[in-house]
Design a protein around this motif. Structure first.
Motif, PDB file in Angstrom:
ATOM      1  N   VAL A 143       0.836  -1.269  -0.070  1.00  0.00           N
ATOM      2  CA  VAL A 143       0.049  -0.066   0.354  1.00  0.00           C
ATOM      3  C   VAL A 143       0.779   1.330   0.023  1.00  0.00           C
ATOM      4  CG1 VAL A 143      -1.636   1.284   1.263  1.00  0.00           C
ATOM      5  CG2 VAL A 143      -1.857  -1.103   0.923  1.00  0.00           C
ATOM      6  N   LEU A 144       1.755   1.356   0.880  1.00  0.00           N
ATOM      7  CA  LEU A 144       2.899   2.260   0.733  1.00  0.00           C
ATOM      8  C   LEU A 144       3.617   2.593  -0.427  1.00  0.00           C
ATOM      9  CD1 LEU A 144       4.267   4.389   2.661  1.00  0.00           C
ATOM     10  CD2 LEU A 144       6.065   2.675   2.968  1.00  0.00           C
TER      11      LEU A 144
ATOM     12  N   PHE B 218       1.212   4.029  -3.018  1.00  0.00           N
ATOM     13  CA  PHE B 218       0.936   5.584  -2.414  1.00  0.00           C
ATOM     14  C   PHE B 218       2.129   6.528  -3.262  1.00  0.00           C
ATOM     15  CE2 PHE B 218       2.374   9.092   0.391  1.00  0.00           C
ATOM     16  CZ  PHE B 218       1.343  10.007   0.140  1.00  0.00           C
TER      17      PHE B 218
ATOM     18  N   TRP C 212       2.030   9.306  -5.750  1.00  0.00           N
ATOM     19  CA  TRP C 212       2.273  10.659  -5.502  1.00  0.00           C
ATOM     20  C   TRP C 212       3.455  11.249  -6.368  1.00  0.00           C
ATOM     21  CZ3 TRP C 212       0.443  14.227  -2.448  1.00  0.00           C
ATOM     22  CH2 TRP C 212       1.320  15.395  -1.832  1.00  0.00           C
TER      23      TRP C 212
ATOM     24  N   PHE D 105      -4.826  22.969   1.903  1.00  0.00           N
ATOM     25  CA  PHE D 105      -4.539  22.499   3.148  1.00  0.00           C
ATOM     26  C   PHE D 105      -3.835  23.447   4.128  1.00  0.00           C
ATOM     27  CE2 PHE D 105      -5.104  17.763   3.642  1.00  0.00           C
ATOM     28  CZ  PHE D 105      -5.543  17.435   2.431  1.00  0.00           C
TER      29      PHE D 105
ATOM     30  N   PHE E 149      -4.313   4.471   7.627  1.00  0.00           N
ATOM     31  CA  PHE E 149      -3.166   4.782   6.685  1.00  0.00           C
ATOM     32  C   PHE E 149      -3.558   6.080   5.934  1.00  0.00           C
ATOM     33  CE2 PHE E 149      -0.958   4.670   2.516  1.00  0.00           C
ATOM     34  CZ  PHE E 149       0.391   4.526   2.842  1.00  0.00           C
TER      35      PHE E 149
ATOM     36  N   LEU F 117      -2.075  10.031   6.329  1.00  0.00           N
ATOM     37  CA  LEU F 117      -1.695  10.552   5.115  1.00  0.00           C
ATOM     38  C   LEU F 117      -2.301  11.877   5.216  1.00  0.00           C
ATOM     39  CD1 LEU F 117      -1.818   8.291   2.351  1.00  0.00           C
ATOM     40  CD2 LEU F 117       0.168   8.503   3.479  1.00  0.00           C
ATOM     41  N   LEU F 118      -3.219  12.032   5.540  1.00  0.00           N
ATOM     42  CA  LEU F 118      -4.033  13.246   5.850  1.00  0.00           C
ATOM     43  C   LEU F 118      -3.421  14.321   6.815  1.00  0.00           C
ATOM     44  CD1 LEU F 118      -8.071  12.877   5.627  1.00  0.00           C
ATOM     45  CD2 LEU F 118      -6.501  14.371   4.145  1.00  0.00           C
TER      46      LEU F 118
ATOM     47  N   LEU G  65      -0.162  15.742   5.359  1.00  0.00           N
ATOM     48  CA  LEU G  65      -0.455  16.584   4.200  1.00  0.00           C
ATOM     49  C   LEU G  65      -0.490  18.062   5.016  1.00  0.00           C
ATOM     50  CD1 LEU G  65      -2.630  14.751   1.416  1.00  0.00           C
ATOM     51  CD2 LEU G  65      -0.286  15.662   1.314  1.00  0.00           C
TER      52      LEU G  65
ATOM     53  N   THR H 175       4.257  13.591   4.957  1.00  0.00           N
ATOM     54  CA  THR H 175       3.218  12.478   4.520  1.00  0.00           C
ATOM     55  C   THR H 175       4.065  11.291   4.360  1.00  0.00           C
ATOM     56  OG1 THR H 175       2.289  14.397   3.330  1.00  0.00           O
ATOM     57  CG2 THR H 175       1.447  12.110   3.037  1.00  0.00           C
TER      58      THR H 175
ATOM     59  N   GLY I 248       3.744   7.800   6.648  1.00  0.00           N
ATOM     60  CA  GLY I 248       3.222   6.738   5.964  1.00  0.00           C
ATOM     61  C   GLY I 248       4.037   5.592   6.112  1.00  0.00           C
TER      62      GLY I 248
END
Lengths: 283, 173
Positions: free
Chosen positions: A14-15, A18, A22, A37, B55, B59-60, B63, B77, B81
């Motif tokens: 999963v990492l 990601f 990214w 953000f 996860f 991550l949020l 960020l 992040t 992670g």
């Protein structure tokens, strides 16, 4: 067994996905996400800063009338002194304009001062910045000079809707042309990583050999017009020791900055009156 | 089947801690101290959420921290992670008990994260001895604050998570 082993690697899988997503994301998506953000958090800092201002206001209201009268009297004296300085300033400006005209020199840059409250200070081993409560809608632009009553604060790094981040003069990423007071030769100034419980520091390079400083007679380092964004003569820091630089031709040394820099509540952003200069600085 | 939104409650808790930490750091600037409580953002979701929700939560939070820090967007992040994945791997394969060694794991994770940041952001300063001195001093102060704040934060997260669970069951009934 093999299926179980694959299942055990789920977190890494999963990492990995990601990281892959990214890495392939377009730059504008990352920029947009970052701004979104940031803007999400900005109201909290602003509310906190306004609450702090309100707290100061209520604290001030507890002062007696006699104390206020005394403060007003002192301010009236200061105002009359400043009025005299203003008259002096006007005649000096007139003289500068006359000289510029007769010598056909390019005119000096004139600035507008945009006063801004500091809503967050962010100082770590790796970065030193403050967030101010003025942004794009107040005409702030990246690269603008930021000053306070004690001298140079830094440069505007990023501008958001109603806030801006300012890179402090003590930050390792801050670099500007300076000179010693009374000596016009330029010297390169750069911020340094700061140690805890001490005044912020910076360093200078390309100092001419004939400049002598000592702990007993430190020299004042001031901003130079050569940097483009700062007016000449604003206080940067004190230099009390110099040593031979790596190239062997020039000297280098440390600059002690004012500790007030890390306690600022209010700063002024210098907005050039000349639109062309704003575009130049932006570029 | 209705979607389980409770992971957002944990994100909300993380955001609260992050903003409080920023406030504290803002007040500590004249001491040039930087408190970092990253381990709590990573470990808290592991107590309450399944792998994917946790996860996403990590991550949020990363960020959000990246957006307000002048670092390459994605640094926190990625670090969060990777730490989350490592811890999950250790819990699943080596039966690492998060509840029994909670304080120790939080402290070690925070030190590892701070050191990783020190290495990534240190650049040429890493060759200077005083850099490590200041870094370890900051780590020590952060560990102390983490020791004080850690238990409080986990119980806060537990309360809001339990509250959200009750709300969810009421809504479903």
């Amino acid at each position: 067994m093999a299926k179980k082993n694959i299942f055990l690697l789920k977190p890494w899988f999963v990492l990995g996905i990601f990281i892959l997503i990214w890495a392939t994301l377009p730059y504008f998506v990352k920029t947009f996400t970052r701004k979104a953000f940031y803007e999400f958090q900005a109201p909290f800092w602003q509310v906190n800063s306004h609450a702090s201002d309100l707290q100061s206001f209520w604290a001030m209201r507890s002062h007696t009338k006699n104390e206020l009268i005394e403060v007003c009297r002192d301010l009236a004296r200061l105002n009359s002194a400043y009025e005299l300085k203003l008259q002096e300033n006007a005649s000096l400006k007139h003289e500068i304009m006359r000289l510029e005209h007769s010598l056909e020199l390019p005119p000096l840059v004139d600035f507008r001062y945009e006063i801004a409250r500091v809503c967050r200070r962010d100082v770590s081993l790796w970065w030193q910045q403050i967030v101010i409560r003025k942004g794009k809608r107040d005409g702030i632009f990246p690269g603008a000079a930021v000053v306070y009553s004690g001298g140079v604060v830094g440069k505007v790094k990023e501008v958001f809707n109603s806030t801006s981040t300012v890179e402090l003069v003590s930050s390792p990423k801050f670099r500007v042309a300076t000179h010693f007071e009374g000596d016009d030769r330029p010297v390169t100034y750069q911020g340094e990583i700061n140690t805890s419980f001490s005044n912020p520091i910076g360093s200078i390079q390309n100092v001419p050999e004939d400049i002598v400083v000592s702990v007993d007679s430190p020299k004042k380092l001031v901003s130079s017009r050569l940097g483009g964004v700062f007016p000449d003569g604003l206080f940067v820091g004190w230099v009390d020791s110099l040593e031979r630089g790596f190239d062997g031709m020039f000297m280098r040394g440390n600059v002690t900055l004012e500790n007030n820099l890390l306690k600022l509540d209010e700063v002024a952003v210098l907005i050039p009156m000349d639109k062309e200069l704003i575009d130049e600085v932006r570029l | 089947m209705k979607y389980d939104y409770r992971w957002l409650v944990i994100v909300f808790g993380n955001v609260i801690l992050m903003l409080l930490c920023q406030l504290l750091n803002s007040g500590l600037t004249n001491l040039s101290l930087y408190l970092f409580l990253g381990a709590l953002f990573v470990i808290t979701p592991m107590f309450f959420l399944n792998f994917f929700q946790g996860f996403l939560c990590v991550l949020l939070t990363g960020l959000l921290l990246d957006a307000s820090s002048p670092v390459v967007f994605g640094l926190h992040t990625f670090l969060f992670g990777a730490t989350y994945a490592t811890l999950y791997f250790l819990v699943e394969n080596y039966h690492l008990s998060l509840t029994q060694n909670r304080s120790l794991i939080i402290q070690i994770t925070n030190i590892v994260l701070y050191l990783a940041m020190g290495i990534i952001l240190g650049g040429s300063h890493m060759l200077k001895l005083w850099y490590w001195g200041v870094l370890f001093y900051n780590i020590a102060v952060s560990s102390f604050v983490l020791f004080v704040v850690g238990a409080w934060f986990l119980s806060l997260q537990e309360s809001i998570y339990n509250w959200a669970s009750k709300e969810k069951s009421v809504l479903h009934d």
